[in-house]
Design an enzyme around this catalytic site. Sequence first.
Site, PDB file in Angstrom:
ATOM      1  N   HIS A  10     -35.883 118.012  13.622  1.00 55.52           N
ATOM      2  CA  HIS A  10     -36.084 117.226  12.406  1.00 55.52           C
ATOM      3  C   HIS A  10     -36.692 115.876  12.779  1.00 55.52           C
ATOM      4  O   HIS A  10     -36.633 115.453  13.941  1.00 55.52           O
ATOM      5  CB  HIS A  10     -34.762 117.025  11.673  1.00 55.52           C
ATOM      6  CG  HIS A  10     -34.315 118.250  10.946  1.00 55.52           C
ATOM      7  ND1 HIS A  10     -33.028 118.441  10.540  1.00 55.52           N
ATOM      8  CD2 HIS A  10     -35.003 119.354  10.547  1.00 55.52           C
ATOM      9  CE1 HIS A  10     -32.935 119.600   9.912  1.00 55.52           C
ATOM     10  NE2 HIS A  10     -34.117 120.174   9.918  1.00 55.52           N
ATOM     11  N   LYS A  14     -36.965 114.170  16.628  1.00 55.55           N
ATOM     12  CA  LYS A  14     -38.150 114.499  17.423  1.00 55.55           C
ATOM     13  C   LYS A  14     -38.228 113.690  18.722  1.00 55.55           C
ATOM     14  O   LYS A  14     -38.478 114.265  19.785  1.00 55.55           O
ATOM     15  CB  LYS A  14     -39.424 114.333  16.593  1.00 55.55           C
ATOM     16  CG  LYS A  14     -39.602 115.430  15.550  1.00 55.55           C
ATOM     17  CD  LYS A  14     -40.884 115.247  14.784  1.00 55.55           C
ATOM     18  CE  LYS A  14     -41.024 116.110  13.557  1.00 55.55           C
ATOM     19  NZ  LYS A  14     -40.391 117.380  13.479  1.00 55.55           N
ATOM     20  N   THR A  36     -42.378 124.540  15.434  1.00 53.40           N
ATOM     21  CA  THR A  36     -42.914 124.237  14.115  1.00 53.40           C
ATOM     22  C   THR A  36     -44.021 123.195  14.282  1.00 53.40           C
ATOM     23  O   THR A  36     -44.129 122.546  15.328  1.00 53.40           O
ATOM     24  CB  THR A  36     -41.796 123.742  13.182  1.00 53.40           C
ATOM     25  OG1 THR A  36     -41.040 122.729  13.837  1.00 53.40           O
ATOM     26  CG2 THR A  36     -40.873 124.883  12.778  1.00 53.40           C
ATOM     27  N   GLY A  37     -44.844 123.047  13.265  1.00 53.94           N
ATOM     28  CA  GLY A  37     -46.089 122.294  13.337  1.00 53.94           C
ATOM     29  C   GLY A  37     -46.089 120.937  13.996  1.00 53.94           C
ATOM     30  O   GLY A  37     -46.681 120.744  15.055  1.00 53.94           O
ATOM     31  N   THR A  39     -43.664 119.148  15.392  1.00 50.10           N
ATOM     32  CA  THR A  39     -42.944 119.142  16.669  1.00 50.10           C
ATOM     33  C   THR A  39     -43.806 119.765  17.755  1.00 50.10           C
ATOM     34  O   THR A  39     -43.887 119.246  18.875  1.00 50.10           O
ATOM     35  CB  THR A  39     -41.603 119.895  16.538  1.00 50.10           C
ATOM     36  OG1 THR A  39     -40.824 119.289  15.502  1.00 50.10           O
ATOM     37  CG2 THR A  39     -40.827 119.865  17.838  1.00 50.10           C
ATOM     38  N   SER A  56     -45.274 123.504   9.536  1.00 50.49           N
ATOM     39  CA  SER A  56     -44.213 122.506   9.505  1.00 50.49           C
ATOM     40  C   SER A  56     -42.985 123.137   8.852  1.00 50.49           C
ATOM     41  O   SER A  56     -43.113 123.997   7.972  1.00 50.49           O
ATOM     42  CB  SER A  56     -44.699 121.304   8.701  1.00 50.49           C
ATOM     43  OG  SER A  56     -43.682 120.354   8.561  1.00 50.49           O
ATOM     44  N   ASP A  62     -39.827 126.998   9.543  1.00 50.59           N
ATOM     45  CA  ASP A  62     -38.490 127.475   9.911  1.00 50.59           C
ATOM     46  C   ASP A  62     -38.377 128.970   9.631  1.00 50.59           C
ATOM     47  O   ASP A  62     -37.786 129.719  10.414  1.00 50.59           O
ATOM     48  CB  ASP A  62     -37.401 126.728   9.131  1.00 50.59           C
ATOM     49  CG  ASP A  62     -37.305 125.259   9.501  1.00 50.59           C
ATOM     50  OD1 ASP A  62     -37.687 124.900  10.633  1.00 50.59           O
ATOM     51  OD2 ASP A  62     -36.836 124.473   8.664  1.00 50.59           O
ATOM     52  N   HIS A  89     -35.558 121.031   2.869  1.00 55.36           N
ATOM     53  CA  HIS A  89     -35.548 122.445   3.246  1.00 55.36           C
ATOM     54  C   HIS A  89     -34.248 122.832   3.971  1.00 55.36           C
ATOM     55  O   HIS A  89     -34.225 123.757   4.774  1.00 55.36           O
ATOM     56  CB  HIS A  89     -36.781 122.774   4.091  1.00 55.36           C
ATOM     57  CG  HIS A  89     -36.833 122.065   5.407  1.00 55.36           C
ATOM     58  ND1 HIS A  89     -36.970 120.708   5.516  1.00 55.36           N
ATOM     59  CD2 HIS A  89     -36.767 122.533   6.673  1.00 55.36           C
ATOM     60  CE1 HIS A  89     -36.978 120.373   6.795  1.00 55.36           C
ATOM     61  NE2 HIS A  89     -36.848 121.462   7.513  1.00 55.36           N
TER      62      HIS A  89
END
Length: 135
Positions: A10, A14, A36-37, A39, A56, A62, A89
Site C-alpha cells: 500500500h 511502499k 502491482t503497477g 509498486t 495498480s 490485487d 479497495h
Amino acid sequence: MQKTLALVAHDHKKPELIRWSLEHKAELEKHNLVATGTTGGLLQEALNLPVTRYKSGPLGGDQQIGALIAEGKLDALIFFWDPLNPAPHDPDVKALLRLCSVWNLPVACNTSTADMLITSPLFIEGLYERAVPEF
C-alpha cells in the site's frame, strides 16, 4: 530453485517494501518477481531487476495477483498492507489474503515475516513443498 514471488505494498508501506527488497536483493534476483503497477515500477527502478507488472491494486491488480494464486502460478506473496489507513479497495485486499489461506500460500505482511520467509533454508534450498488443497 526459482520461484515466482508477488511483491505488493500500500502507498504508506511502499518505502518499507523498497528498503526490505534492497536488503534482500541477492535472494530476490534468483526468482521471478511480479507486482502491482506502481509498486512494480518502484521495485524495478530500485533493484534494477525485471518485474512483471500488473495493474495498480485499486484498478484490479490485487485481483490479478489473486488469479495467479488460484491458478497455482505463485509461490509466495509479500504484501505490506497498511492496517492504519483504509483503502477504497479493502475488499480486494481481504480477498487476496483469503486466497492465500484457501490455497495454503505463504504470505508475509511485514518485515519480520518477510525476513523469516526469504531467509528460511526451506525456502532458499527448495526443501519445502507446500500442500496444495484439492477441491
